[in-house]
Write an enzyme that holds these catalytic residues in place. Structure first.
Site, mmCIF file in Angstrom:
data_model
loop_
_atom_site.group_PDB
_atom_site.id
_atom_site.type_symbol
_atom_site.label_atom_id
_atom_site.label_comp_id
_atom_site.label_asym_id
_atom_site.label_seq_id
_atom_site.Cartn_x
_atom_site.Cartn_y
_atom_site.Cartn_z
ATOM 1 N NE ARG A 171 26.722 -26.957 60.543
ATOM 2 C CZ ARG A 171 25.423 -27.096 60.345
ATOM 3 N NH1 ARG A 171 24.909 -26.921 59.132
ATOM 4 N NH2 ARG A 171 24.617 -27.397 61.342
ATOM 5 C CG HIS A 185 24.414 -31.821 64.518
ATOM 6 N ND1 HIS A 185 24.792 -30.619 65.088
ATOM 7 C CD2 HIS A 185 23.416 -31.513 63.641
ATOM 8 C CE1 HIS A 185 24.054 -29.640 64.564
ATOM 9 N NE2 HIS A 185 23.213 -30.161 63.696
ATOM 10 C CD GLN A 191 19.057 -31.190 65.387
ATOM 11 O OE1 GLN A 191 19.390 -30.177 64.789
ATOM 12 N NE2 GLN A 191 17.821 -31.355 65.856
ATOM 13 C CG ASP A 217 19.939 -36.385 59.143
ATOM 14 O OD1 ASP A 217 19.502 -35.440 58.446
ATOM 15 O OD2 ASP A 217 21.139 -36.467 59.498
ATOM 16 C CB CYS A 262 18.196 -32.876 62.628
ATOM 17 S SG CYS A 262 18.908 -33.649 61.163
ATOM 18 N NE ARG A 305 20.241 -26.884 67.042
ATOM 19 C CZ ARG A 305 21.056 -26.989 65.996
ATOM 20 N NH1 ARG A 305 20.693 -27.715 64.955
ATOM 21 N NH2 ARG A 305 22.239 -26.396 65.994
HETATM 22 N N1 CP Z 1 19.671 -29.189 61.940
HETATM 23 C C1 CP Z 1 20.647 -28.324 61.599
HETATM 24 O O1 CP Z 1 21.744 -28.339 62.152
HETATM 25 O O2 CP Z 1 20.307 -27.454 60.617
HETATM 26 P P1 CP Z 1 21.315 -26.511 59.799
HETATM 27 O O3 CP Z 1 22.176 -27.432 58.982
HETATM 28 O O4 CP Z 1 20.405 -25.677 58.954
HETATM 29 O O5 CP Z 1 22.116 -25.699 60.771
HETATM 30 N N1 NVA Z 2 23.432 -35.408 58.482
HETATM 31 C C1 NVA Z 2 23.183 -34.072 58.001
HETATM 32 C C2 NVA Z 2 22.678 -33.200 59.113
HETATM 33 C C3 NVA Z 2 22.388 -31.780 58.742
HETATM 34 C C4 NVA Z 2 21.947 -30.943 59.923
HETATM 35 C C5 NVA Z 2 24.463 -33.517 57.381
HETATM 36 O O1 NVA Z 2 25.535 -33.697 57.952
HETATM 37 O O2 NVA Z 2 24.377 -32.923 56.311
#
Ligand code: CP
Ligand code: NVA
Length: 314
Positions: free
Chosen positions: A106, A133, A136, A230, A270, A298
């Site tokens: 990440r 992502h 997701q 989101d 999400c 997930r």
């Molecule tokens: N939706 C998602 O990826 O959640 P986190 O940021 O908590 O991993």
């Molecule tokens: N768009 C959000 C998604 C989190 C799962 C971010 O990148 O923070």
């Protein structure tokens, strides 16, 4: 699986063909129904979780998923490796892939993941970047399929209301590839990246998916079976937060907006959510919310991705 097979990564949803996505969906269904049948598939293997940003679902579900498959995982937070700061990403990738059997990354910059994948000798999964992502979006497809039935996917219209961000990018690619009707509404200054939209439209031509774009939430949700949103301010954008939020006035998913969707419409998000911003508390807690089933999935879809990339199952 044998380690000599051609190695697969999941850096972008477009790394997967339509058949591979369909296979992943079937595998996830089997995993959900019979988790015990897969309990030792990844025995003796350790997954590296390298996170530059916070996470609840991605971290916990891949950690739990590895244990449920008989393997282990090792978490590195932002201070632990400091990709590209303490050491070059390509050096870390070469070293860690001689100990660990796969990775979830990440990152802020998407190219950190592409660079890591280029040098890693083990599969790399994108656990969110500024660009996309995919885990997701694959989970979201699974959740829509589970709720509406795999045979009805072509009758489902999904509407996304919000920011043209990483989550929208991956949803566009996955749903366009799989032939669903997908419409999105973003403020003018916050449209998804043109290159992603172009790619999604190309996929849609082949799959006969219908993609529509607008700047009007009401238009996007008209007749939709799924209304998705989101956060307006993603991780890493905190500085732009106050200015950005102003641009999203009128983009909240609330009861009033849902009146224009299909009668049986479901709401997806999400998570994490900011109640009172992109979604009302009432809708989050309401009977149309699929949000917590979606979050629960997930785990199942994460396990399917691990098995697919790390064993000969694929
Ligand atoms: N939706 C998602 O990826 O959640 P986190 O940021 O908590 O991993
Ligand atoms: N768009 C959000 C998604 C989190 C799962 C971010 O990148 O923070």
């Amino acid at each position: 699986g044998s380690d000599c097979e051609a190695m697969k990564h999941l850096v972008s949803a477009s790394d997967l063909t339509r058949d591979e996505i369909a296979f992943l969906m079937e595998l996830a269904s089997r995993l959900k129904a019979h988790p015990e049948a897969y309990a030792d598939r990844l025995e003796g293997r350790t997954l590296g979780l390298i996170f530059e940003k916070p996470s609840t679902r991605t971290w916990a579900s891949f950690h739990a998923g590895m244990s449920e498959l008989g393997g282990d995982s090792l978490y590195f937070g932002p201070q632990d490796i400091a990709l590209g700061k303490r050491e070059e990403t390509r050096d870390v990738a070469r070293v860690l892939s001689s100990y660990l059997a796969g990775f979830v990354l990440r990152t802020f910059a998407h190219r950190t993941i592409t660079e890591f994948a280029r040098y890693s000798r083990r599969p790399v999964i994108n656990g969110l970047s500024d660009l996309s992502h995919p885990c997701q979006a694959l989970t979201d497809l699974f959740t829509v399929r589970e709720h509406w039935g795999a045979e009805n996917l072509r009758k489902v219209k999904v509407a996304f209301v919000g920011d043209g961000n990483n989550v929208l990018h991956s949803l566009l690619l996955v749903f366009a590839k799989m032939g669903l009707a997908f419409s999105y509404a973003t403020p003018k200054a916050h449209e998804p990246k043109a290159s992603v939209v172009r790619k999604a439209r190309e996929l849609a031509r082949r799959s006969k998916a219908k993609i529509t774009a607008s700047h009007t939430p009401r238009e996007a949700v008209r007749g939709a079976q799924v209304v998705y949103t989101d956060v307006w301010v993603s991780m890493g954008e905190e500085k732009e937060g106050p200015v950005k939020k102003k641009a999203f006035r009128g983009f909240q998913v609330n009861r009033k907006l849902l009146r224009g969707a299909a009668r049986e419409a479901c709401v997806m998000h999400c998570l994490p959510a900011h109640r009172g911003e992109e979604i009302s508390d009432e809708v989050m807690e309401g009977k149309h919310s699929l949000i917590f089933e979606q979050a629960a999935n997930r785990l199942t879809v994460g396990k399917a991705i691990l098995l697919y990339l790390m064993t000969s199952l694929g």
